[in-house]
Design a protein around this motif. Structure first.
Motif, mmCIF file in Angstrom:
data_model
loop_
_atom_site.group_PDB
_atom_site.id
_atom_site.type_symbol
_atom_site.label_atom_id
_atom_site.label_comp_id
_atom_site.label_asym_id
_atom_site.label_seq_id
_atom_site.Cartn_x
_atom_site.Cartn_y
_atom_site.Cartn_z
ATOM 1 N N ASP A 272 8.869 -2.074 0.803
ATOM 2 C CA ASP A 272 7.580 -1.791 1.432
ATOM 3 C C ASP A 272 7.764 -1.636 2.939
ATOM 4 N N PRO A 273 6.918 -0.829 3.580
ATOM 5 C CA PRO A 273 7.078 -0.567 5.011
ATOM 6 C C PRO A 273 7.148 -1.817 5.883
ATOM 7 N N ASP A 274 6.290 -2.808 5.625
ATOM 8 C CA ASP A 274 6.290 -3.999 6.469
ATOM 9 C C ASP A 274 7.590 -4.785 6.334
ATOM 10 N N LYS A 275 8.116 -4.873 5.112
ATOM 11 C CA LYS A 275 9.389 -5.578 4.897
ATOM 12 C C LYS A 275 10.546 -4.779 5.487
ATOM 13 N N TYR A 276 10.470 -3.469 5.392
ATOM 14 C CA TYR A 276 11.500 -2.601 5.973
ATOM 15 C C TYR A 276 11.624 -2.875 7.469
ATOM 16 N N VAL A 277 10.502 -2.914 8.163
ATOM 17 C CA VAL A 277 10.502 -3.165 9.609
ATOM 18 C C VAL A 277 11.009 -4.578 9.903
ATOM 19 N N LYS A 278 10.572 -5.538 9.109
ATOM 20 C CA LYS A 278 10.957 -6.931 9.349
ATOM 21 C C LYS A 278 12.475 -7.111 9.267
#
Length: 226
Positions: free
Chosen positions: A114-120
């Motif tokens: 997911d995008p948020d986990k990717y960034v994290k």
């Protein structure tokens, strides 16, 4: 010991430290990624081609290029093996090139990122490398399909994740290698038939010989930037 043997031994003893010093002075560059990077060290891979270009320029002795790619890896996998495959090698420069599987595996197996986990996880990688004073160059994902009319199924996600990478580069003041844009620009001119593969990729993702050559040029241009 024979006189000649003693002289030869003295010469070797004098030369070895110089050779070691020369080796230590090379800029150690690690390419951290997935199967595209794993194939990068093959005889026709992009890392091999980078070495060939550097040799033609007479600069190959200044660089040590190391591939650290594993097929199927996503950003989470890179985070887990950062210490063993990158930090332990004491690199001066690291290219982070990951995102294809984070997008593609959503469709293939429902195990994308997911995008948020990717960034994290991406920012976690950056934080640990910057703490070691490593020059980090981050790359946008390239293509899953070579059509240029926005009809590849994953184009929307790839554009979104590329924007995330661009934002990360801005936020952390990092050098960006915008492969998504470079590939699209190339294909716009070199793929007039709007084929889904066969220009830069053999299967919509993994690179042809021309794809490896083009990627090598983009990576080398980024590396040589002052």
């Amino acid at each position: 010991m024979h006189v000649f043997a003693r002289k030869f031994l003295r010469i070797v003893i004098c030369i070895l430290p110089l050779v070691a010093m020369r080796q230590d002075n090379r800029l150690r560059v690690i390419f951290f990624g997935d199967s595209i990077t794993q194939a990068g060290v093959s005889p026709t891979g992009y890392i091999t081609k980078m070495n060939e270009i550097l040799k033609l320029k007479g600069q190959d002795s200044n660089y040590e290029l190391i591939g650290a790619g594993i097929s199927g890896d996503k950003v989470y996998d890179l985070f887990l093996r950062l210490e063993a495959d990158v930090l332990s090698k004491k690199p001066h420069v690291v290219f982070v090139y990951v995102g294809i599987n984070d997008v593609w595996h959503k469709t293939l197996s429902g195990t994308g990122t997911d995008p948020d986990k990717y960034v994290k996880f991406y920012e976690g990688l950056i934080k640990r490398m910057k703490a070691e004073n490593i020059r980090v160059i981050i790359c946008t994902p390239t293509v899953i399909g070579e059509r240029t009319d926005a009809s590849n199924p994953q184009d929307g996600d790839l554009n979104q994740y590329s924007k995330l990478i661009r934002d990360i580069a801005t936020r952390h003041n990092l050098q960006l290698c915008d492969l998504r844009k470079s590939f699209h620009d190339y294909l716009t001119h070199k793929n007039p038939e709007n084929k889904e593969k066969g220009v830069l990729t053999s299967d919509r993702v993994h690179l042809t010989d021309e794809g490896n050559r083009f990627l090598a040029e983009q990576m080398l241009e980024a590396l040589l930037q002052k």
